[in-house]
Design a protein around this motif. Structure first.
Motif, PDB file in Angstrom:
ATOM      1  N   ARG A 156       4.487   7.421   7.397  1.00 47.52           N
ATOM      2  CA  ARG A 156       3.760   6.230   7.842  1.00 47.52           C
ATOM      3  C   ARG A 156       4.410   4.933   7.377  1.00 47.52           C
ATOM      4  O   ARG A 156       3.926   3.845   7.700  1.00 47.52           O
ATOM      5  CB  ARG A 156       2.313   6.285   7.345  1.00 47.52           C
ATOM      6  N   CYS A 157       5.487   5.032   6.624  1.00 43.86           N
ATOM      7  CA  CYS A 157       6.194   3.825   6.189  1.00 43.86           C
ATOM      8  C   CYS A 157       6.820   3.139   7.402  1.00 43.86           C
ATOM      9  O   CYS A 157       7.215   3.789   8.375  1.00 43.86           O
ATOM     10  CB  CYS A 157       7.258   4.178   5.162  1.00 43.86           C
TER      11      CYS A 157
ATOM     12  N   LYS B 278       0.842  -1.192   0.000  1.00 37.83           N
ATOM     13  CA  LYS B 278       0.000   0.000   0.000  1.00 37.83           C
ATOM     14  C   LYS B 278       0.876   1.240   0.000  1.00 37.83           C
ATOM     15  O   LYS B 278       1.761   1.384   0.844  1.00 37.83           O
ATOM     16  CB  LYS B 278      -0.926   0.010   1.221  1.00 37.83           C
ATOM     17  N   ARG B 279       0.624   2.125  -0.957  1.00 41.20           N
ATOM     18  CA  ARG B 279       1.399   3.360  -1.032  1.00 41.20           C
ATOM     19  C   ARG B 279       1.035   4.252   0.146  1.00 41.20           C
ATOM     20  O   ARG B 279      -0.126   4.612   0.344  1.00 41.20           O
ATOM     21  CB  ARG B 279       1.091   4.078  -2.347  1.00 41.20           C
ATOM     22  N   LEU B 280       2.028   4.600   0.942  1.00 41.76           N
ATOM     23  CA  LEU B 280       1.791   5.356   2.165  1.00 41.76           C
ATOM     24  C   LEU B 280       2.594   6.650   2.165  1.00 41.76           C
ATOM     25  O   LEU B 280       3.646   6.735   1.511  1.00 41.76           O
ATOM     26  CB  LEU B 280       2.199   4.520   3.390  1.00 41.76           C
TER      27      LEU B 280
ATOM     28  N   GLU C  89       5.345   9.101   3.513  1.00 44.78           N
ATOM     29  CA  GLU C  89       6.651   8.669   4.010  1.00 44.78           C
ATOM     30  C   GLU C  89       6.676   8.513   5.523  1.00 44.78           C
ATOM     31  O   GLU C  89       7.305   7.590   6.055  1.00 44.78           O
ATOM     32  CB  GLU C  89       7.731   9.666   3.567  1.00 44.78           C
TER      33      GLU C  89
ATOM     34  N   HIS D   2       6.641   0.650   2.310  1.00 50.12           N
ATOM     35  CA  HIS D   2       5.218   0.915   2.089  1.00 50.12           C
ATOM     36  C   HIS D   2       4.459  -0.388   2.367  1.00 50.12           C
ATOM     37  O   HIS D   2       4.122  -1.142   1.454  1.00 50.12           O
ATOM     38  CB  HIS D   2       4.975   1.370   0.649  1.00 50.12           C
TER      39      HIS D   2
ATOM     40  N   SER E 149      10.478   3.637   0.915  1.00 46.27           N
ATOM     41  CA  SER E 149      10.539   5.069   0.613  1.00 46.27           C
ATOM     42  C   SER E 149      11.915   5.651   0.843  1.00 46.27           C
ATOM     43  O   SER E 149      12.311   6.611   0.184  1.00 46.27           O
ATOM     44  CB  SER E 149       9.520   5.825   1.475  1.00 46.27           C
TER      45      SER E 149
ATOM     46  N   GLU F 191       1.284  -2.199   4.768  1.00 44.91           N
ATOM     47  CA  GLU F 191       0.179  -2.155   5.724  1.00 44.91           C
ATOM     48  C   GLU F 191       0.045  -3.541   6.335  1.00 44.91           C
ATOM     49  O   GLU F 191      -0.123  -4.530   5.618  1.00 44.91           O
ATOM     50  CB  GLU F 191      -1.123  -1.761   5.030  1.00 44.91           C
TER      51      GLU F 191
END
Length: 320
Positions: free
Chosen positions: A54-55, A48-50, A52, A100, A90, A102
């Protein structure tokens, strides 16, 4: 900005993570550990693309894997496994990569249960202390629809007290625009101790005042000790007429069976009028509260089940 492929060329993965200088083959991550990390990632991680910030740090993630599988894995083994499975990172900070990812951990499954109905509304009321407490409760009945389901939950789980019952009632009324049908409003003892009015078929009884109704219970007496059993709860303006209707036209299949058994034995049900002249604006909530209250009182041991029947099966009311 460098791509992940360009960063990977500038950094090499070794046993303890990324580094810029080349090492020897003995520094490479353990293939067994890499495979262990892959199995865990395939089961519990989602691409999931997050943003930075939250990586997730690879060093943190490798500890999560260790706790799950009960074995040691290196930071490098986790990084290698994630890269081979196509997870993007990232940035690289020292030996660590920020991915990235989840997580879909079993212990967080409760967070992924989408609230419905009342709970959905409640969780949006973040200014309410009660709402915050419910949101953080892992076993909160997020998909329940009835007031009684939340009421019973508060009474059967630790960490909740009587003040929470009041807050639940207030929240329910704000959400639904209707009175909360609290079982503790109903004094069931007046029926079981015969402290209210009882009528039999043909007995006179005054109708409710205009704009009001009576709440009643259909009861039978069990011998040899003359115990009262409540079998149905309802509301009526005319008790005498309603009792006759119950006997002649019982309604549901379960009530037909019950009435047939009584009449076959030469017995008739009585009507116990436990709430006289209730305002019509309150009647539906009081009736439902009474159904809940008497259901709890009528849940007796059933030899055929070798246990107690479900609370909702205690009365013959169809709509509970």
């Amino acid at each position: 900005m460098k791509t992940q492929q360009q960063r990977s060329k500038a950094h090499q993965v070794y046993e303890f993570g990324f580094r810029k200088t080349a090492g020897n083959r003995n520094d490479a991550p353990s293939l067994t550990q890499v495979e262990d990390c892959k199995k865990w990632l395939l089961k519990y991680a989602k691409k999931k693309r997050l943003p930075e910030e939250r990586c997730l740090n690879s060093y943190y993630l490798k500890h999560v894997v260790e706790d799950a599988i009960g074995q040691y894995v290196t930071n490098g083994a986790f990084i290698q496994a994630a890269i081979e499975l196509g997870f993007q990172y990232s940035s690289i900070v020292g030996p660590n990569a920020f991915f990235h990812i989840e997580l879909r951990l079993p212990e967080d499954e409760w967070r992924r249960i989408s609230p419905e109905g009342f709970s959905k509304w409640l969780f949006q009321q973040e200014h309410l202390e009660f709402a915050q407490k419910a949101m953080l409760d892992q076993t909160w009945p997020r998909k329940a629809r009835r007031f009684i389901d939340f009421w019973r939950y508060l009474n059967s789980h630790g960490g909740w007290d009587t003040s929470d019952e009041d807050q639940l009632s207030d929240a329910w009324e704000r959400c639904s625009g209707q009175m909360a049908p609290r079982p503790d409003w109903i004094d069931t003892d007046v029926v079981y101790d015969r402290q209210c009015d009882f009528i039999s078929l043909g007995d006179p009884y005054p109708d409710a005042f205009e704009g009001m109704t009576h709440l009643y219970a259909l009861v039978e007496t069990e011998n040899p000790h003359n115990f009262i059993r409540v079998r149905y709860v309802g509301q009526t303006i005319s008790p005498r007429k309603r009792l006759r209707e119950h006997i002649l036209r019982p309604g549901s299949f379960d009530r037909v069976m019950w009435m047939g058994q009584l009449l076959h034995g030469g017995r008739y049900p009585q009507m116990a009028i436990f709430y006289v002249n209730a305002a019509l604006s309150m009647a539906n909530a009081l009736e439902k509260a009474a159904i809940y209250a008497f259901s709890e009182s009528e849940t007796h041991w059933d030899d055929s089940l070798d246990g107690f029947p479900p609370l909702d099966d205690a009365l013959l009311n169809i709509d509970k």
